[in-house]
Scaffold this active site. Structure first.
Site, PDB file in Angstrom:
ATOM      1  N   ASN A   9       0.882  -1.167   0.000  1.00  0.00           N
ATOM      2  CA  ASN A   9       0.000   0.000   0.000  1.00  0.00           C
ATOM      3  C   ASN A   9       0.920   1.218   0.000  1.00  0.00           C
ATOM      4  O   ASN A   9       1.472   1.582   1.034  1.00  0.00           O
ATOM      5  CB  ASN A   9      -0.889  -0.029   1.244  1.00  0.00           C
ATOM      6  CG  ASN A   9      -1.711   1.238   1.388  1.00  0.00           C
ATOM      7  OD1 ASN A   9      -1.799   2.037   0.453  1.00  0.00           O
ATOM      8  ND2 ASN A   9      -2.307   1.428   2.563  1.00  0.00           N
ATOM      9  N   TRP A  10       1.082   1.792  -1.176  1.00  0.00           N
ATOM     10  CA  TRP A  10       2.051   2.891  -1.296  1.00  0.00           C
ATOM     11  C   TRP A  10       1.549   4.178  -0.654  1.00  0.00           C
ATOM     12  O   TRP A  10       2.312   5.118  -0.471  1.00  0.00           O
ATOM     13  CB  TRP A  10       2.357   3.155  -2.776  1.00  0.00           C
ATOM     14  CG  TRP A  10       3.117   2.075  -3.477  1.00  0.00           C
ATOM     15  CD1 TRP A  10       3.405   0.812  -3.027  1.00  0.00           C
ATOM     16  CD2 TRP A  10       3.708   2.169  -4.792  1.00  0.00           C
ATOM     17  NE1 TRP A  10       4.122   0.122  -3.959  1.00  0.00           N
ATOM     18  CE2 TRP A  10       4.321   0.920  -5.057  1.00  0.00           C
ATOM     19  CE3 TRP A  10       3.766   3.175  -5.758  1.00  0.00           C
ATOM     20  CZ2 TRP A  10       4.992   0.673  -6.267  1.00  0.00           C
ATOM     21  CZ3 TRP A  10       4.434   2.915  -6.955  1.00  0.00           C
ATOM     22  CH2 TRP A  10       5.042   1.682  -7.201  1.00  0.00           C
ATOM     23  N   LYS A  11       0.247   4.242  -0.354  1.00  0.00           N
ATOM     24  CA  LYS A  11      -0.341   5.472   0.202  1.00  0.00           C
ATOM     25  C   LYS A  11      -0.011   6.650  -0.719  1.00  0.00           C
ATOM     26  O   LYS A  11       0.068   6.468  -1.920  1.00  0.00           O
ATOM     27  CB  LYS A  11       0.141   5.684   1.644  1.00  0.00           C
ATOM     28  CG  LYS A  11      -0.071   4.409   2.481  1.00  0.00           C
ATOM     29  CD  LYS A  11       0.120   4.608   3.948  1.00  0.00           C
ATOM     30  CE  LYS A  11      -0.138   3.267   4.654  1.00  0.00           C
ATOM     31  NZ  LYS A  11      -0.031   3.369   6.099  1.00  0.00           N
ATOM     32  N   HIS A  94      -9.521   1.581   4.500  1.00  0.00           N
ATOM     33  CA  HIS A  94      -8.255   1.729   5.218  1.00  0.00           C
ATOM     34  C   HIS A  94      -8.448   2.675   6.407  1.00  0.00           C
ATOM     35  O   HIS A  94      -9.189   3.649   6.318  1.00  0.00           O
ATOM     36  CB  HIS A  94      -7.164   2.253   4.287  1.00  0.00           C
ATOM     37  CG  HIS A  94      -5.815   2.175   4.908  1.00  0.00           C
ATOM     38  ND1 HIS A  94      -5.356   3.134   5.775  1.00  0.00           N
ATOM     39  CD2 HIS A  94      -4.861   1.222   4.848  1.00  0.00           C
ATOM     40  CE1 HIS A  94      -4.158   2.767   6.211  1.00  0.00           C
ATOM     41  NE2 HIS A  94      -3.827   1.620   5.661  1.00  0.00           N
ATOM     42  N   GLU A  96      -6.738   4.970   7.575  1.00  0.00           N
ATOM     43  CA  GLU A  96      -6.461   6.390   7.314  1.00  0.00           C
ATOM     44  C   GLU A  96      -7.660   7.058   6.654  1.00  0.00           C
ATOM     45  O   GLU A  96      -7.930   8.233   6.874  1.00  0.00           O
ATOM     46  CB  GLU A  96      -5.186   6.524   6.466  1.00  0.00           C
ATOM     47  CG  GLU A  96      -3.953   6.268   7.312  1.00  0.00           C
ATOM     48  CD  GLU A  96      -2.786   5.642   6.572  1.00  0.00           C
ATOM     49  OE1 GLU A  96      -2.752   5.712   5.327  1.00  0.00           O
ATOM     50  OE2 GLU A  96      -1.903   5.072   7.250  1.00  0.00           O
ATOM     51  N   GLU A 166      -5.844  -4.725  10.224  1.00  0.00           N
ATOM     52  CA  GLU A 166      -4.786  -3.763  10.510  1.00  0.00           C
ATOM     53  C   GLU A 166      -5.083  -3.014  11.806  1.00  0.00           C
ATOM     54  O   GLU A 166      -5.850  -2.044  11.804  1.00  0.00           O
ATOM     55  CB  GLU A 166      -4.670  -2.744   9.373  1.00  0.00           C
ATOM     56  CG  GLU A 166      -4.318  -3.363   8.038  1.00  0.00           C
ATOM     57  CD  GLU A 166      -3.637  -2.340   7.125  1.00  0.00           C
ATOM     58  OE1 GLU A 166      -2.554  -2.666   6.629  1.00  0.00           O
ATOM     59  OE2 GLU A 166      -4.161  -1.241   6.937  1.00  0.00           O
ATOM     60  N   GLY A 172       2.378   2.158  10.660  1.00  0.00           N
ATOM     61  CA  GLY A 172       3.383   3.211  10.517  1.00  0.00           C
ATOM     62  C   GLY A 172       4.070   3.571  11.823  1.00  0.00           C
ATOM     63  O   GLY A 172       4.749   4.587  11.910  1.00  0.00           O
ATOM     64  N   SER A 212       3.080  -2.250  10.250  1.00  0.00           N
ATOM     65  CA  SER A 212       4.524  -2.389  10.473  1.00  0.00           C
ATOM     66  C   SER A 212       5.062  -3.783  10.153  1.00  0.00           C
ATOM     67  O   SER A 212       5.967  -4.276  10.827  1.00  0.00           O
ATOM     68  CB  SER A 212       4.894  -1.971  11.898  1.00  0.00           C
ATOM     69  OG  SER A 212       4.539  -0.612  12.110  1.00  0.00           O
ATOM     70  N   GLY A 233       2.730  -1.173   4.224  1.00  0.00           N
ATOM     71  CA  GLY A 233       2.850   0.246   3.917  1.00  0.00           C
ATOM     72  C   GLY A 233       4.308   0.633   3.726  1.00  0.00           C
ATOM     73  O   GLY A 233       4.878   0.442   2.648  1.00  0.00           O
ATOM     74  N   GLY A 234       4.915   1.136   4.791  1.00  0.00           N
ATOM     75  CA  GLY A 234       6.288   1.646   4.728  1.00  0.00           C
ATOM     76  C   GLY A 234       7.269   0.722   4.004  1.00  0.00           C
ATOM     77  O   GLY A 234       8.042   1.168   3.153  1.00  0.00           O
TER      78      GLY A 234
HETATM   79  P1  PGA Z   1       2.637   0.145   7.581  1.00  0.00           P
HETATM   80  O1  PGA Z   1       1.220   0.417   6.883  1.00  0.00           O
HETATM   81  O2  PGA Z   1       3.169  -1.141   7.011  1.00  0.00           O
HETATM   82  O3  PGA Z   1       3.493   1.328   7.178  1.00  0.00           O
HETATM   83  O4  PGA Z   1       2.422   0.057   9.032  1.00  0.00           O
HETATM   84  C1  PGA Z   1       0.333  -0.622   6.652  1.00  0.00           C
HETATM   85  C2  PGA Z   1      -0.939  -0.081   6.064  1.00  0.00           C
HETATM   86  O5  PGA Z   1      -1.389   0.991   6.490  1.00  0.00           O
HETATM   87  O6  PGA Z   1      -1.534  -0.684   5.155  1.00  0.00           O
END
Ligand code: PGA
Length: 250
Positions: A9-11, A94, A96, A166, A172, A212, A233-234
């Protein structure tokens, strides 16, 4: 046998130039992956990502979709638009989006249904906040979110859904749920799905862990019986790191 699914998930990261470079670097590193490999990129990178990934085992996904077919929804993107760009997956719900863009269980459900109706596959996210976890509401929250997200979705369409568990406090933050905790909560989610759709559907549904997840903890998480993949994500923003997660079993 369920094929595990590791999705990036590149956001809101990566320009078109970055996208081309990242996918190109990733291709040789993940070509022998035994899991399904997906990159969920910003809308503006979809065409570039698709082009770069053509003919490889990397599938491209989007990160959101609107529920209406078309109309006066400034800034939104429809499922038809994504389908035309040959996107395979789209993420809905998601945390966010729930946190910053007022997504509710109802809008998550509407977006999911629109994506399914257009023939897309959907990664539906659920997960509790730190406050909810600390007040022992994890089971209640993921149950409500799962039931809400899946409302009016048929058993047949469930086959095109992946759920991503999640925990919000792990996203993150560098704080991962322990593999056991992640497994236990995913078991709760699967039980909810079993009540709604029966044992066979629940068992064949793929449920990812996200929060994470990285090259260091991927193997341990993926070894858990309930965990069928990861939403990253990251660690999906660097080819080498993402490839290590994808190749967790090598
Ligand atoms: P993260 O993000 O791996 O940076 O914690 C995961 C996500 O939000 O899908």
């Amino acid at each position: 046998m369920k094929k595990p699914i590791i999705a990036g998930n590149w956001k809101m990261n990566k320009t078109n130039a970055d996208t081309k470079a990242l996918i190109t670097e990733l291709i040789p590193l993940v070509k022998d992956a035994e899991c399904e490999v997906v990159c969920c990129v910003p809308f503006t990178d979809i065409v570039t990502a698709r082009k770069a990934a053509r003919g490889t085992n990397i599938k491209i996904g989007a990160q959101n979709v609107h529920w209406a077919e078309k109309g006066a929804f400034t800034g939104e993107i429809s499922a038809e638009m994504l389908k035309e760009l040959k996107v395979t997956y789209v993420i809905t719900g998601h945390s966010e989006r729930r946190q910053y863009f007022a997504e509710t269980d109802e809008t998550v459900n509407k977006r999911t249904k629109a994506a399914l109706a257009a023939g897309l596959k959907v990664i539906v996210c659920v997960g509790e906040t730190l406050a909810e976890r600390e007040s022992n509401k994890t089971a209640e929250v993921v149950t409500r979110q799962t039931i809400g997200a899946l409302a009016d979705i048929s058993k047949q369409d469930l086959k095109r859904i992946v759920i991503a568990y999640e925990p919000v406090w792990a996203i993150g933050t560098g704080r991962t749920a322990t593999a056991q905790d992640a497994n236990d909560t995913i078991k709760i989610i699967r039980r909810v799905v079993r009540k709604l759709y029966g044992r066979a559907s629940a068992n064949s549904l793929r449920i990812q862990y996200g929060g994470s997840m990285n090259p260091k903890n991927a193997a341990e998480l993926m070894a858990m019986p309930q965990i069928d993949g990861g939403l990253i994500g990251g660690a999906s923003l660097k080819a080498e790191d993402f490839a290590k997660v994808v190749n967790y079993n090598k």
